[in-house]
Design an enzyme around this catalytic site. Structure first.
Site, PDB file in Angstrom:
ATOM      1  N   GLU A   1       0.817  -1.221   0.000  1.00 14.62           N
ATOM      2  CA  GLU A   1       0.000   0.000   0.000  1.00 14.62           C
ATOM      3  C   GLU A   1       0.847   1.265   0.000  1.00 14.62           C
ATOM      4  OE1 GLU A   1      -3.966   1.955   2.019  1.00 14.62           O
ATOM      5  OE2 GLU A   1      -3.151   0.097   2.822  1.00 14.62           O
ATOM      6  N   ARG A   2       1.961   1.264   0.719  1.00 15.61           N
ATOM      7  CA  ARG A   2       2.830   2.452   0.723  1.00 15.61           C
ATOM      8  C   ARG A   2       3.354   2.738  -0.671  1.00 15.61           C
ATOM      9  NH1 ARG A   2       7.357   2.307   2.744  1.00 15.61           N
ATOM     10  NH2 ARG A   2       7.612   4.454   3.426  1.00 15.61           N
ATOM     11  N   ARG A   3       3.731   1.683  -1.398  1.00 11.11           N
ATOM     12  CA  ARG A   3       4.230   1.889  -2.767  1.00 11.11           C
ATOM     13  C   ARG A   3       3.131   2.406  -3.681  1.00 11.11           C
ATOM     14  NH1 ARG A   3       6.181  -3.983  -3.186  1.00 11.11           N
ATOM     15  NH2 ARG A   3       5.436  -4.036  -1.027  1.00 11.11           N
TER      16      ARG A   3
END
Length: 307
Positions: free
Chosen positions: A101-103
């Site tokens: 999700e961060r990417r």
């Protein structure tokens, strides 16, 4: 783009089976905009439109550091996404995020139209397992997020503590200790989630026998900026306050320092009230617990396993 490195064996056989080191190569004609159900999309990184990827419903992370997210976005602008995210097919030609999700957020922040992604056909249990394992590898996942993740595995998928430990590469005692954090009053949980109280502080506070006592002790720990060890000593002082002797000094039986030290070590280790009654090298150890999770923690600490 090279495939992601194989996961460590400590992460459990289940995860390795979901992320094989040698993915099946799809036909060369596979398109980044292929329908979500297309079998050719499975196994190999594809460039997928970021707008057709939905958030992971099993995501255990609730906080993302905006500064670090901006740093990752700058890196993606310069070098692209080094490690593909993992998604599964959804409805209407869309995809659902499993890990990364961060990417994904950083790619959107960087203005990227697509992101490299590996498509996996997995069940809800497998998707949640992959999400939890990825997050447990991250140092910035706070204790309350971990506790809630284990609770979801238990409540929604009926996994035992032993099964959760096996799937996430953790020992059973650790799983039990994280679950016990959910017994903290909501206000104290927020302090743990914000990083104002550590996992060690929380474990020490759980030795107290009521939500009110825990809340009051937590307030003092925060006000005085007590270390974990100081918190443990403070809590033990609350549990066994020094009382004035009611009998003559000659009638008072001194407690062996070695017995007292062993008693304190057991209390710190278990996070529970422990009393050792010793008479000339003989006696008994009394461990008080208030629920099944506390009992499981005792068994795990003693190296026992429930069938």
């Amino acid at each position: 783009m090279s495939t992601p490195p194989a996961k460590r064996s400590a992460l459990g056989k289940g995860l390795e089976s979901l992320l094989p080191s040698k993915p099946v190569a799809p036909p060369a004609a596979a398109s980044a905009t292929a329908p979500a159900a297309a079998p050719a999309a499975l196994g190999k990184p594809l460039e997928i439109d970021v707008q057709i990827i939905d958030r992971n419903p099993f995501q255990t992370r609730t906080h993302f550091d905006e500064d670090k997210l901006s740093e990752l976005a700058d890196s993606i602008k310069a070098s692209g996404v080094v490690q593909p995210i993992v998604v599964r097919t959804g409805e209407g030609g869309r995809y659902t995020l499993i890990t990364g999700e961060r990417r994904l957020l950083a790619s959107k922040k960087a203005g990227k139209a697509t992101i490299p992604a590996i498509v996996r056909e997995v069940s809800n249990v497998q998707a949640m397992e992959m999400t939890i394992v990825e997050n447990l590898q991250r140092a910035d996942l706070n204790p309350m997020e971990q506790a809630r993740a284990y609770a979801r595995l238990s409540q929604e998928f009926h996994l035992t503590q032993e099964q959760m430990a096996e799937r996430t590469g953790k020992d059973r005692a650790s799983v039990s200790n994280f679950l016990r954090l959910l017994k903290l009053p909501e206000a104290v949980q927020k302090h743990v989630e914000a990083g104002e109280l550590s996992f060690g502080h929380a474990r020490a506070l759980l030795a107290l026998d009521s939500p009110e006592a825990i809340t009051q002790a937590a307030q003092k720990v925060l006000a005085l900026h007590l270390s974990v060890r100081s918190t443990e000593n403070y809590v033990q002082g609350l549990i066994n306050p020094d009382s004035k002797p009611k009998t003559a000094a000659k009638d008072v039986v001194a407690v062996d320092p070695n017995v007292r030290e062993a008693q304190d070590q057991l209390r710190r280790s278990l996070g529970l009230k422990v009393t050792i009654e010793d008479k000339k090298g003989k006696g008994k150890v009394i461990i008080e617990y208030s629920g099944v999770e506390d009992f499981d923690a005792i068994l795990a600490a003693l190296g026992q396993q429930m069938n």
